[in-house]
Motif scaffolding. Structure first.
Motif, PDB file in Angstrom:
ATOM      1  N   ASP A   3       0.854  -1.191   0.000  1.00  0.00           N
ATOM      2  CA  ASP A   3       0.000   0.000   0.000  1.00  0.00           C
ATOM      3  C   ASP A   3       0.890   1.241   0.000  1.00  0.00           C
ATOM      4  OD1 ASP A   3      -1.837   1.935   0.210  1.00  0.00           O
ATOM      5  OD2 ASP A   3      -2.540   1.401   2.229  1.00  0.00           O
ATOM      6  N   THR A   4       0.986   1.915  -1.135  1.00  0.00           N
ATOM      7  CA  THR A   4       1.871   3.084  -1.237  1.00  0.00           C
ATOM      8  C   THR A   4       1.243   4.338  -0.671  1.00  0.00           C
ATOM      9  OG1 THR A   4       1.036   3.538  -3.437  1.00  0.00           O
ATOM     10  CG2 THR A   4       2.978   2.159  -3.270  1.00  0.00           C
ATOM     11  N   ASN A   5      -0.008   4.266  -0.252  1.00  0.00           N
ATOM     12  CA  ASN A   5      -0.676   5.458   0.263  1.00  0.00           C
ATOM     13  C   ASN A   5      -0.846   5.458   1.784  1.00  0.00           C
ATOM     14  OD1 ASN A   5      -1.161   6.734  -2.248  1.00  0.00           O
ATOM     15  ND2 ASN A   5      -2.699   5.172  -2.675  1.00  0.00           N
ATOM     16  N   SER A   6      -0.307   4.404   2.479  1.00  0.00           N
ATOM     17  CA  SER A   6      -0.450   4.337   3.942  1.00  0.00           C
ATOM     18  C   SER A   6       0.375   5.433   4.584  1.00  0.00           C
ATOM     19  CB  SER A   6       0.001   2.967   4.447  1.00  0.00           C
ATOM     20  OG  SER A   6       1.360   2.769   4.133  1.00  0.00           O
ATOM     21  N   PRO A   7      -0.041   5.911   5.754  1.00  0.00           N
ATOM     22  CA  PRO A   7       0.688   7.029   6.397  1.00  0.00           C
ATOM     23  C   PRO A   7       2.065   6.608   6.826  1.00  0.00           C
ATOM     24  CG  PRO A   7      -0.975   6.136   7.890  1.00  0.00           C
ATOM     25  CD  PRO A   7      -1.208   5.455   6.586  1.00  0.00           C
ATOM     26  N   LYS A   8       3.004   7.570   6.786  1.00  0.00           N
ATOM     27  CA  LYS A   8       4.355   7.247   7.190  1.00  0.00           C
ATOM     28  C   LYS A   8       4.425   7.206   8.717  1.00  0.00           C
ATOM     29  CE  LYS A   8       5.863  12.065   6.889  1.00  0.00           C
ATOM     30  NZ  LYS A   8       6.844  12.973   6.271  1.00  0.00           N
ATOM     31  N   SER A   9       5.278   6.307   9.220  1.00  0.00           N
ATOM     32  CA  SER A   9       5.383   6.128  10.664  1.00  0.00           C
ATOM     33  C   SER A   9       6.454   6.999  11.274  1.00  0.00           C
ATOM     34  CB  SER A   9       5.670   4.657  10.980  1.00  0.00           C
ATOM     35  OG  SER A   9       6.869   4.261  10.337  1.00  0.00           O
ATOM     36  N   PRO A  63       6.117  -0.987   2.850  1.00  0.00           N
ATOM     37  CA  PRO A  63       4.787  -0.458   2.497  1.00  0.00           C
ATOM     38  C   PRO A  63       4.825   1.000   2.036  1.00  0.00           C
ATOM     39  CG  PRO A  63       4.703  -1.654   4.564  1.00  0.00           C
ATOM     40  CD  PRO A  63       6.148  -1.532   4.236  1.00  0.00           C
ATOM     41  N   GLU A  64       5.774   1.778   2.589  1.00  0.00           N
ATOM     42  CA  GLU A  64       5.852   3.194   2.234  1.00  0.00           C
ATOM     43  C   GLU A  64       6.811   3.460   1.099  1.00  0.00           C
ATOM     44  OE1 GLU A  64       4.092   5.596   3.552  1.00  0.00           O
ATOM     45  OE2 GLU A  64       3.015   4.264   4.897  1.00  0.00           O
ATOM     46  N   ALA A  83      18.179  14.914   2.345  1.00  0.00           N
ATOM     47  CA  ALA A  83      16.924  14.774   3.091  1.00  0.00           C
ATOM     48  C   ALA A  83      16.062  13.656   2.548  1.00  0.00           C
ATOM     49  CB  ALA A  83      16.163  16.092   3.043  1.00  0.00           C
ATOM     50  N   ALA A  84      16.326  13.215   1.287  1.00  0.00           N
ATOM     51  CA  ALA A  84      15.494  12.170   0.688  1.00  0.00           C
ATOM     52  C   ALA A  84      15.753  10.798   1.284  1.00  0.00           C
ATOM     53  CB  ALA A  84      15.735  12.139  -0.823  1.00  0.00           C
ATOM     54  N   PHE A  89       8.832   7.399  -1.352  1.00  0.00           N
ATOM     55  CA  PHE A  89       9.065   7.657  -2.771  1.00  0.00           C
ATOM     56  C   PHE A  89       8.142   8.790  -3.270  1.00  0.00           C
ATOM     57  CE2 PHE A  89       9.890   5.219  -6.988  1.00  0.00           C
ATOM     58  CZ  PHE A  89      10.136   6.416  -7.629  1.00  0.00           C
ATOM     59  N   ARG A  90       6.863   8.697  -2.883  1.00  0.00           N
ATOM     60  CA  ARG A  90       5.899   9.664  -3.405  1.00  0.00           C
ATOM     61  C   ARG A  90       6.185  11.077  -2.917  1.00  0.00           C
ATOM     62  NH1 ARG A  90      -0.541   8.626  -3.970  1.00  0.00           N
ATOM     63  NH2 ARG A  90      -1.072  10.595  -5.005  1.00  0.00           N
ATOM     64  N   ASP A  91       6.716  11.196  -1.663  1.00  0.00           N
ATOM     65  CA  ASP A  91       7.042  12.525  -1.154  1.00  0.00           C
ATOM     66  C   ASP A  91       8.228  13.131  -1.888  1.00  0.00           C
ATOM     67  OD1 ASP A  91       4.984  12.281   0.602  1.00  0.00           O
ATOM     68  OD2 ASP A  91       6.237  11.621   2.291  1.00  0.00           O
ATOM     69  N   ILE A  92       9.140  12.277  -2.283  1.00  0.00           N
ATOM     70  CA  ILE A  92      10.356  12.770  -2.942  1.00  0.00           C
ATOM     71  C   ILE A  92      10.059  13.211  -4.371  1.00  0.00           C
ATOM     72  CG2 ILE A  92      12.690  12.143  -3.693  1.00  0.00           C
ATOM     73  CD1 ILE A  92      12.651  10.086  -1.349  1.00  0.00           C
TER      74      ILE A  92
END
Length: 828
Positions: A3-9, A63-64, A83-84, A89-92
C-alpha cells in the motif's frame, strides 16, 4: 500488494537502527556498516550492488516505499539530497508521480517496467534546467517470495534527447530551405534513382506527379533517349559530379497539355556515406529558358540598332575611347553610313583615326582643335560645324556632336553623331546674298518668311523626333517588360545570397530608371498612354506639399496657394504628379543657396489673356515659381527642347520640361515660362477644365489590393519574351495560363464559352488589335474579365470601359489592375 498510500510512521521508514546509521553515513559506498544482517537476502544483495555501483540506482522498500540510493543517484536528486534518505518515494518525486505511478504499480505487481526519456525539471547548479532520464523498475522479493519493494536503475539521456531534437530541427530546416529554393531540387536514392524529396519548384516545372517512392524511369518515361538516365548512372557509378549549362529537355505534361521544350542549368551531386559509398544523387538546377530568350532578344535588338545606324541618310554615328587627357583616342565603333558621307571606308578610318581630322579644311582645323581641347579638359559636350573635303574632292559642311561618358577605369568614351549640313549651309548662304541685294521692305518680308520657315522646320524636326522617340520608346517598353518582370520575380523569391540580391536590386533600380526615362520620352513625344479623367488639381497639389517640402531641403521655403471653388481639370493624376515633381526639382536646383518655392492653382476662366494657340474654353493654371538664378533669353528659348539641360553631365536627362510640355499639350493645354536672370522663374501649366464630377480620380491606397485569383487566364501577346514574363506573374497570382501569340490564335479559345475567366491582351498586334479582340470576346461572353496591356499611346478603338495596364510593369501593378477588374465585377 504494498500500500503506497499508507501514512508514514516516522521521518525515516527503514526501522532497523543499523539502517539509520547506514543512512546517516556521508559515504555509503565506503561505510563499514554494510546492510544489516536482519534484512531479506534479496534486499541485502541489491543494497550491496547499489552501494558499490558507479551508476545511479535506488531501492524503494516496504509499504511506504522508503528510499535508499547511492552516491551517483544523489547527483540526480540535486538539492533534495540528503533529506530524501529513508523518505517515501511519493514525497520525494511528487511532481512526476502521475507519470511514473503506472510503472511503479507494474513493478509492485511483479513485472519489470521501463520508461524512456522522461522529462524532469531539475535544480542541480542553483537554477532549473530541463533534463531527461530513462528508468527501469524491477520488483524485489522478500524471503517469502512476496514483492516487498522495487529496484530502479536510471540513465540520464538529456544529451541524447537534445541531439535528436537538433538533428530533427536541422532536417526540418533543410527541408524548408529546399522547399523554398528558387531552383528545382530533388534527392534520388539508390542505384534505381528513387525520388526521396522533391521541392515545389521542381513540381511547378515538371508537373505535379507522383514522385516520392517512384524511380526516375517510372516517372519520366519520355526522357528515354535524352541521355539523362545514362548521366545519372554515370554519376552514381563514378561518384563524380556532373554540371550542365543550357541543356534542352522535352517534358510531357501530366495533364496532357502540349509537351514543353525547356533549357536547364543543373548539377548532379553524388551523396557519399561515411564509408565512401555513393548512396544517392542530389539534383539542383534552374529553368533558364526565359534567360536565353532574353539574351537572344537583346542580340536581335542590337542587330536592329546597328542596321538603323548603318543606314542613316546624310550622317553617321560613332564612338571613340581614350584617356581622360585625350591621349590614345581611337574609334571603337563607326557606322557604315560614314562611307556615304565622307567617301572613306570604315576600315580605313579604324586603321587610321586621324583621317577624319585630315579631311577638315585647313581654316577650320584650328577651331576644331581648340573645341576638342576644351571639351576634353572639361569632360563636356563637344559640338562644332566645320567644312571637310570629301574623298571626291568636293568641300562639304558637317555638324559634329558628341557626349562624354567617364568609365570606372579612368578612360572616357565619346558617343557622337555627324550630319552632312551642306544643303542647309548653301541655303543659308543663298539667303544671305538675297538679303544683301533686296531693298529694306523686301528685306523685312524676307526676314519674316525666314522666321516662319525656321518655325516650320523646328516644328517638323520636333514632330519627326517625337515620332521616332515614340516608336523607340514603344520598343523599349516591350524590352523592359520581361526584364523588369524577371528581376521583380528574382527579388521577390530572394534568389541567391546577399551579394546576388544587391546585384538584382541594383539592376531593378536601373530598369525602373529606364522605365521613367521612357515615360519622359513618350511625354515629350506626346505619346504616353494617358487615362484622362476629372481630377481635383488643387487637392492633388495640396496632398503633395509635405513630399515637396521634404525633398526641397531646409533652405527652401515651400508655399502652396490653392484657389477657391476650383473646377476639376481633365488630366491624368499620375502624370500630373510626375510633372509637379519635375518642376519642383528644377526649381530646387535653381536655388542652391535657398529661397522661396511657390506652388499655386488658379481658375483662369473662359475670358482674359491666354497663350497663343490655346483653344477656347475654361482653364486651370498650375504654377511653380522660384526665386532662383533664372534663365537668360537663349536658355529660355531652348528650355523645352529634349535633352537640353543646364545642370551639367550626370545631373539630368534634359527631358523634364520637355515631358511636362508634352503632357500639357497632349491633355489639350500648354506650358509657358517666364524667367529673368537673378529674378527667378515661373512655369505655368494650362489644363482644360470640366463640369463632370462623376468620374474623378479615386484616392489610391497605400498598397495595391490583392486580386481574387484563380481560374483560367488567356494571355495574348505577339512578343514571346513579354508573354513568358507575364505568364509567370499570372501563374504566381493563382491563374492557370493559356498563351496565344495573336488574336487569331486566341479567338477559337474565347468562342468556345465558359473555359476562359480572364483575358489579358496586348493592344498593338499584327492583324486584329487587342481592343478589337476584347470587343469580340465581350460580345460572346459579357461576364469575361478583360485587361488591355499597351506600351504605346496609340489608343485608337480603345473604349473607356476597358481597364488598361501600361508596359513595363511589376507583378504588384498587374495584381492591382486585376483587383480593379474584380471591383468592377462586384459593382456590376
Amino acid at each position: 500488494m504494498i500500500d503506497t498510500n499508507s501514512p508514514k510512521s516516522s521521518d525515516h521508514l527503514f526501522p532497523h537502527s543499523a539502517v539509520g546509521a547506514l543512512m546517516r553515513t556521508n559515504d555509503w559506498s565506503t561505510s563499514s556498516l554494510g546492510p544489516p544482517e536482519g534484512w531479506p537476502a534479496a534486499l541485502r544483495a541489491i543494497v550491496s550492488l547499489l552501494l558499490n555501483s558507479r551508476f545511479p540506482m535506488f531501492v524503494a522498500w516496504g509499504p511506504e516505499l522508503a528510499f535508499l540510493y547511492n552516491d551517483p543517484y544523489a547527483d540526480i536528486l540535486g538539492e533534495k539530497h540528503p533529506a530524501a534518505l529513508g523518505r517515501r518515494f511519493r514525497d520525494i518525486w511528487g511532481e512526476i508521480w502521475a507519470d511514473i505511478s503506472p510503472l511503479i504499480d507494474a513493478a509492485l505487481a511483479g513485472e519489470a517496467s521501463f520508461h524512456q526519456d522522461l522529462p524532469l525539471l531539475m535544480n542541480r547548479k542553483g537554477f532549473d534546467e530541463q533534463t531527461w532520464f530513462t528508468f527501469s523498475y524491477s520488483p524485489v522479493f522478500d524471503d517469502d517470495g512476496q514483492v516487498a519493494g522495487m529496484f530502479c536503475t536510471c540513465t540520464e539521456t538529456t544529451e541524447a534527447v537534445l541531439l535528436r531534437r537538433r538533428e530533427e530541427e536541422e532536417r526540418e530546416r533543410l527541408a524548408r530551405m529546399f522547399e523554398q529554393a528558387p531552383g528545382f531540387i530533388t534527392i534520388l536514392k539508390g542505384p534505381e534513382h528513387e525520388f526521396e524529396f522533391v521541392n515545389a519548384t521542381y513540381r511547378r516545372l515538371f508537373g505535379d506527379r507522383d514522385y516520392v517512392g517512384k524511380t526516375v524511369r517510372e516517372t519520366f518515361p519520355e526522357l528515354e533517349g535524352q541521355q539523362f538516365f545514362s548521366l545519372l548512372e554515370q554519376v552514381f557509378r563514378t561518384g563524380q559530379r556532373f554540371v550542365a549549362d543550357g541543356v534542352p529537355i522535352r517534358i510531357e505534361s501530366p495533364n496532357r497539355e502540349p509537351a514543353q521544350e525547356r533549357l536547364l542549368d543543373f548539377i548532379y551531386e553524388p551523396l557519399i556515406d561515411s564509408n565512401g559509398q555513393v548512396t544517392g544523387i542530389f539534383v539542383e538546377g534552374h529553368d533558364v529558358t526565359a534567360h536565353h530568350a532574353a539574351v537572344d532578344a537583346l542580340r536581335e535588338s542590337e542587330a536592329r540598332l546597328r542596321a538603323l545606324t548603318d543606314n542613316l541618310p546624310g550622317g553617321s554615328v560613332y564612338q571613340m575611347s581614350g584617356n581622360a587627357d585625350g591621349s590614345n583616342r581611337h574609334f571603337t565603333y563607326l557606322s557604315q553610313s560614314h562611307e556615304r558621307m565622307s567617301g572613306l571606308s570604315v576600315e580605313q578610318v579604324m586603321a587610321d583615326p586621324t583621317l577624319p581630322y585630315q579631311m577638315i579644311v585647313g581654316e577650320d582645323r584650328e577651331r576644331f582643335a581648340l573645341a576638342s581641347v576644351e571639351a576634353i579638359r572639361n569632360c563636356s559636350r563637344f559640338e562644332i560645324e566645320v567644312r571637310f573635303r570629301h574623298a571626291n574632292g568636293e568641300v562639304r559642311w558637317a555638324h559634329l556632336r558628341s557626349e562624354p561618358r567617364s568609365q570606372p577605369d579612368g578612360t572616357v568614351v565619346w558617343d557622337g553623331i555627324q550630319v552632312d549640313i551642306t544643303d542647309q549651309k548653301r541655303a543659308e548662304e543663298t539667303l544671305r546674298e538675297l538679303n544683301d541685294t533686296l531693298e529694306q521692305r523686301v528685306a523685312e518680308r524676307t526676314a519674316e518668311l525666314e522666321r516662319a520657315h525656321e518655325q516650320l522646320r523646328q516644328s517638323q524636326k520636333m514632330e519627326a523626333m517625337g515620332a521616332l522617340t515614340g516608336g523607340v520608346a514603344h520598343d523599349f517598353n516591350n524590352l523592359l517588360s520581361p526584364i523588369i518582370g524577371s528581376l521583380d520575380l528574382l527579388q521577390r523569391r530572394q534568389v541567391g545570397g546577399q551579394r546576388e540580391q544587391r546585384l538584382i536590386d541594383g539592376a531593378l533600380q536601373s530598369a525602373e530608371r529606364a522605365r521613367i526615362l521612357v515615360q519622359r520620352l513618350l511625354a515629350f513625344a506626346r505619346r504616353q498612354p494617358l487615362q484622362p479623367r476629372p481630377v481635383e488639381i488643387g487637392e492633388l497639389v495640396a496632398g503633395m506639399a509635405n513630399l515637396i517640402a521634404s525633398t526641397s531641403g531646409p533652405q527652401i521655403k515651400v508655399k502652396v496657394e490653392i484657389g477657391d471653388a476650383l473646377p476639376p481639370a481633365i488630366a491624368d493624376a499620375n502624370q500630373v504628379e510626375m510633372a509637379v515633381l519635375n518642376l519642383c526639382v528644377n526649381a530646387r536646383d535653381a536655388m542652391p543657396d535657398g529661397g522661396l518655392l511657390r506652388l499655386s492653382v488658379s481658375d483662369r476662366g473662359t475670358n482674359g489673356p491666354r497663350p497663343t494657340g490655346l483653344a477656347p474654353g475654361r482653364y486651370l493654371t498650375l504654377s511653380v515659381s522660384d526665386t532662383g538664378v533664372g534663365m537668360d533669353p537663349a536658355t529660355r528659348e531652348r528650355a523645352i527642347e529634349p535633352f537640353y539641360s543646364t545642370k551639367g553631365v550626370g545631373r539630368g536627362t534634359g527631358l523634364g520640361l520637355s515631358m511636362v510640355h508634352g503632357l500639357a499639350v497632349q491633355l489639350g493645354g500648354t506650358l509657358t515660362i517666364e524667367s529673368e536672370p537673378g529674378l527667378g522663374t515661373n512655369v505655368e501649366v494650362w489644363l482644360p477644365t470640366t463640369s463632370d464630377l462623376g468620374d474623378q480620380e479615386p484616392m489610391r491606397a497605400d498598397a495595391a489590393p490583392a486580386p481574387r485569383t484563380g481560374g483560367r487566364a488567356l494571355l495574348v501577346d505577339d512578343e514571346e519574351v513579354v508573354r513568358i514574363s507575364t505568364a509567370d506573374m499570372l501563374t504566381e497570382l493563382g491563374f492557370s495560363v493559356v498563351e496565344a501569340a495573336s488574336a487569331s490564335e486566341a479567338l477559337p479559345l474565347l468562342l468556345r464559352g465558359g473555359e476562359i475567366d480572364l483575358l489579358v491582351t496586348d493592344h498593338l498586334m499584327p492583324g486584329m488589335t487587342g481592343a478589337e479582340l476584347a470587343r469580340t470576346a465581350k460580345a460572346n461572353n459579357p461576364a469575361l474579365k478583360i485587361l488591355l496591356v499597351s506600351g504605346y499611346a496609340e489608343a485608337g478603338g480603345i473604349g473607356p470601359d476597358l481597364v488598361r495596364l501600361e508596359k513595363p510593369f511589376r507583378q504588384e501593378e498587374l495584381a492591382a489592375k486585376l483587383a480593379e477588374l474584380d471591383d468592377l465585377g462586384v459593382a456590376s
